[in-house]
Motif scaffolding. Structure first.
Motif, PDB file in Angstrom:
ATOM      1  N   LYS A   1       6.143  26.358  -8.033  1.00 51.66           N
ATOM      2  CA  LYS A   1       4.831  26.713  -8.880  1.00 51.66           C
ATOM      3  C   LYS A   1       4.361  27.882  -8.929  1.00 51.66           C
ATOM      4  N   GLY A   2       5.107  28.987  -8.458  1.00 48.18           N
ATOM      5  CA  GLY A   2       4.571  30.388  -8.413  1.00 48.18           C
ATOM      6  C   GLY A   2       3.227  30.757  -7.806  1.00 48.18           C
ATOM      7  N   THR A   3       3.107  29.806  -6.440  1.00 50.14           N
ATOM      8  CA  THR A   3       2.134  29.986  -5.908  1.00 50.14           C
ATOM      9  C   THR A   3       2.151  31.246  -5.247  1.00 50.14           C
ATOM     10  N   ARG A   4       0.986  32.148  -4.847  1.00 48.38           N
ATOM     11  CA  ARG A   4       0.901  33.409  -4.225  1.00 48.38           C
ATOM     12  C   ARG A   4       0.127  33.186  -3.094  1.00 48.38           C
TER      13      ARG A   4
ATOM     14  N   VAL B   1       8.024  22.781   1.821  1.00 47.96           N
ATOM     15  CA  VAL B   1       7.028  23.297   1.430  1.00 47.96           C
ATOM     16  C   VAL B   1       7.066  24.643   0.566  1.00 47.96           C
ATOM     17  N   GLU B   2       7.967  25.571   1.385  1.00 49.30           N
ATOM     18  CA  GLU B   2       7.792  26.937   0.687  1.00 49.30           C
ATOM     19  C   GLU B   2       8.800  26.937  -0.481  1.00 49.30           C
ATOM     20  N   GLU B   3       9.804  25.995  -0.788  1.00 50.89           N
ATOM     21  CA  GLU B   3      10.259  25.679  -1.976  1.00 50.89           C
ATOM     22  C   GLU B   3       9.500  25.247  -3.196  1.00 50.89           C
ATOM     23  N   LEU B   4       8.536  24.235  -2.896  1.00 54.09           N
ATOM     24  CA  LEU B   4       7.547  23.968  -3.741  1.00 54.09           C
ATOM     25  C   LEU B   4       6.642  24.632  -4.096  1.00 54.09           C
ATOM     26  N   LEU B   5       6.329  25.676  -3.187  1.00 51.76           N
ATOM     27  CA  LEU B   5       5.289  26.591  -3.615  1.00 51.76           C
ATOM     28  C   LEU B   5       5.799  27.836  -4.290  1.00 51.76           C
TER      29      LEU B   5
ATOM     30  N   VAL C   1       0.877  -1.292   0.047  1.00 49.57           N
ATOM     31  CA  VAL C   1       0.132   0.066  -0.126  1.00 49.57           C
ATOM     32  C   VAL C   1       0.969   1.118   0.010  1.00 49.57           C
ATOM     33  N   ARG C   2       0.820   2.053  -0.931  1.00 53.96           N
ATOM     34  CA  ARG C   2       1.558   3.387  -0.937  1.00 53.96           C
ATOM     35  C   ARG C   2       0.809   4.404  -0.467  1.00 53.96           C
ATOM     36  N   VAL C   3       1.614   4.925   0.553  1.00 55.19           N
ATOM     37  CA  VAL C   3       0.903   6.160   1.414  1.00 55.19           C
ATOM     38  C   VAL C   3       1.432   7.104   0.872  1.00 55.19           C
ATOM     39  N   ASN C   4       0.273   8.368   0.500  1.00 51.04           N
ATOM     40  CA  ASN C   4       0.478   9.748   0.281  1.00 51.04           C
ATOM     41  C   ASN C   4       1.479  10.411   1.410  1.00 51.04           C
ATOM     42  N   ARG C   5       2.581  10.952   0.917  1.00 51.00           N
ATOM     43  CA  ARG C   5       3.161  11.667   2.037  1.00 51.00           C
ATOM     44  C   ARG C   5       4.384  12.478   1.194  1.00 51.00           C
ATOM     45  N   VAL C   6       4.671  13.500   1.625  1.00 48.51           N
ATOM     46  CA  VAL C   6       5.648  14.424   1.063  1.00 48.51           C
ATOM     47  C   VAL C   6       7.009  13.828   1.063  1.00 48.51           C
ATOM     48  N   ASP C   7       7.654  13.786  -0.288  1.00 49.42           N
ATOM     49  CA  ASP C   7       8.924  13.194  -0.497  1.00 49.42           C
ATOM     50  C   ASP C   7       9.950  13.964   0.202  1.00 49.42           C
ATOM     51  N   ALA C   8      10.619  13.753   1.302  1.00 48.91           N
ATOM     52  CA  ALA C   8      11.669  14.661   1.663  1.00 48.91           C
ATOM     53  C   ALA C   8      12.837  15.105   0.622  1.00 48.91           C
TER      54      ALA C   8
END
Length: 68
Positions: free
Chosen positions: A30-33, A23-27, A11-18
């Motif tokens: 993506k150009g998220t404001r 999160v700040e870098e991911l946002l 079973v694959r668990v959804n989790r953030v890949d370290a």
């Protein structure tokens, strides 16, 4: 005689890949404001209050249709 065991399903668990970073870098990538006003979240989906009431009644009915 030994019983043959069934293979265990993975079973694959959804989790953030370290490896992807914080999160700040991911946002930023993506150009998220940030949200500055709730007005930016509104949509003119329904033209009248009656349309909203019809949608809510329909949704309520459909969610309970298979319960009984």
């Amino acid at each position: 005689m030994k019983e043959k065991r069934k293979p265990v399903m993975s079973v694959r668990v959804n989790r953030v890949d370290a490896r992807r970073g914080p999160v700040e870098e991911l946002l930023a990538a993506k150009g998220t404001r940030p949200i500055v006003s709730l007005d930016g979240l509104t949509a003119d989906t329904f033209g009248t209050d009656e349309e909203v009431e019809e949608f809510v009644a329909f949704t309520y009915f459909e969610r309970r249709r298979d319960v009984a």
